[in-house]
Motif scaffolding. Structure first.
Motif, short mmCIF file in Angstrom:
data_model
loop_
_atom_site.label_atom_id
_atom_site.label_comp_id
_atom_site.label_asym_id
_atom_site.label_seq_id
_atom_site.Cartn_x
_atom_site.Cartn_y
_atom_site.Cartn_z
N THR A 194 -15.66 25.98 19.29
CA THR A 194 -14.76 24.85 19.08
C THR A 194 -13.31 25.32 18.95
O THR A 194 -12.40 24.76 19.55
CB THR A 194 -15.17 24.07 17.83
OG1 THR A 194 -16.50 23.59 17.99
CG2 THR A 194 -14.25 22.89 17.61
N MET A 195 -13.10 26.37 18.17
CA MET A 195 -11.74 26.89 17.98
C MET A 195 -11.21 27.48 19.28
O MET A 195 -10.01 27.40 19.56
CB MET A 195 -11.73 27.93 16.86
CG MET A 195 -12.05 27.33 15.49
SD MET A 195 -11.95 28.50 14.14
CE MET A 195 -10.17 28.71 14.01
N SER A 196 -12.10 28.07 20.09
CA SER A 196 -11.68 28.57 21.40
C SER A 196 -11.22 27.42 22.29
O SER A 196 -10.18 27.53 22.98
CB SER A 196 -12.83 29.33 22.06
OG SER A 196 -12.48 29.74 23.37
N ASN A 197 -11.97 26.31 22.27
CA ASN A 197 -11.57 25.14 23.06
C ASN A 197 -10.23 24.58 22.58
O ASN A 197 -9.39 24.15 23.37
CB ASN A 197 -12.64 24.06 22.96
CG ASN A 197 -13.93 24.47 23.65
OD1 ASN A 197 -13.93 25.31 24.53
ND2 ASN A 197 -15.04 23.88 23.23
N LEU A 198 -10.04 24.57 21.26
CA LEU A 198 -8.78 24.06 20.71
C LEU A 198 -7.60 24.95 21.10
O LEU A 198 -6.51 24.45 21.39
CB LEU A 198 -8.87 23.95 19.19
CG LEU A 198 -9.75 22.82 18.64
CD1 LEU A 198 -9.91 22.93 17.14
CD2 LEU A 198 -9.16 21.46 19.01
N MET A 199 -7.82 26.26 21.14
CA MET A 199 -6.75 27.16 21.54
C MET A 199 -6.39 26.96 23.01
O MET A 199 -5.21 26.98 23.38
CB MET A 199 -7.16 28.61 21.28
CG MET A 199 -7.31 28.96 19.80
SD MET A 199 -5.80 28.65 18.85
CE MET A 199 -4.67 29.78 19.62
#
Length: 315
Positions: free
Chosen positions: A171-176
């Motif tokens: 999820t954090m990778s997608n947000l980045m």
């Protein structure tokens, strides 16, 4: 690769050129993609001054991106392009001279393919080179608007994923990726606004009333899209902070379990430590039931500590 687009009425016809071909007389747009050394030499017939180089496309100074010389009006424009989950920025140099538009780029653009598709279907009507450049900018703004809408949809999905703690890394990778892409979109909007203002100021005498109105409409569209990019930045940052907060919360729960376990086993450890001392005179050591009594005492002390924590609501 060199491609000429000749004007036939109000529609454009696509004509690939080789190094031995001459430029058609009715060429409205000349598109140059990844030129080699021979094609660079062929381009010398088009420019009075210096032939543009590929490494000049990424210049950020306003004097290098928007200027006018003997070759005409030069505009460097940044185009966002989605590549999988990522959005990259590709610079294109446009030279507007008399009634011909020359575009010079290092990478292929989906927007240019879409433009050629419109030409084949006769969905593109232009009268001169400024019309064509404004048409390209209009398609660019529409494409940016689609990217912003995709950003909203992606953030709706990541908002649900934030609550699933086991998948926070993805999820954090997608947000980045979303934050980086939104940065390219916002930069492209600012760049396009500067280009349109430069065109309006430079072509104020040559441009028709319809073209000036068109430029104002495009500038209005850009101003209406910029707040959306800021909102996306705020929402991305909020979700990143929420994801990091959930991660910290889960880590706190693990630390809490270890802390409670250490406190619960502290009284039994104390009892075992007392009767593990090597003193000669310890009356309890002579008791017949001293060993089971100490075990029961350690068990009761651990249970009592656990019950105390439970009653206080600390567990």
């Amino acid at each position: 690769m060199i491609t000429a687009y000749t004007l036939n009425g109000k529609s454009l016809e696509i004509q690939p050129l080789s190094l031995t071909d001459k430029l058609p007389a009715n060429t409205l747009w000349l598109d140059i993609l990844k030129p080699d050394e021979q094609e660079q030499s062929w381009m010398k017939q088009l420019f009075v001054e210096e032939v543009p180089e590929l490494d000049e496309l990424d210049d950020i100074e306003a004097s290098a991106r928007f200027y006018r010389d003997k070759d005409g009006l030069h505009i460097h424009s940044l185009f966002p392009q989605r590549l999988g989950k990522e959005i990259d920025g590709i610079n294109v140099l446009f030279t507007l001279r008399n009634n011909m538009l020359i575009s010079f780029r290092e990478d292929d653009l989906g927007l240019m393919r879409l433009l050629r598709h419109y030409m084949r279907q006769d969905r593109l009507e232009v009268e001169d080179a400024p019309d064509l450049l404004l048409e390209i900018f209009q398609l660019k703004i529409e494409y940016i608007s689609d990217l912003i809408e995709d950003g909203y949809k992606t953030l709706e999905e990541t908002a649900k994923e934030v609550l699933q703690v086991e998948d926070l890394r993805q999820t954090m990778s997608n947000l980045m990726h979303q934050e980086d892409g939104n940065g390219h979109v916002r930069l492209a909007l600012y760049d396009t606004r500067r280009a349109l203002r430069f065109m309006r100021r430079t072509l104020r005498k040559q441009a028709s009333d319809e073209q000036r109105k068109w430029i104002d409409e495009l500038l209005y569209d850009i101003e209406s899209l910029l707040p959306h990019t800021q909102f996306l930045f705020d929402k991305i940052n909020f979700q990143l902070e929420a994801a990091m907060g959930f991660t910290s919360l889960e880590q706190s729960k693990v630390i809490k379990i270890f802390s409670v376990a250490a406190v619960v086993f502290l009284p039994p450890t104390l009892i075992a430590s007392i009767y593990g001392m090597n003193f000669n005179f310890m009356p309890e050591l002579a008791l017949k039931y001293g060993y089971p009594l100490s075990l029961v005492l350690m068990l009761l002390s651990a249970c009592g500590t656990y019950y105390f924590f439970k009653r206080k609501g600390w567990l």
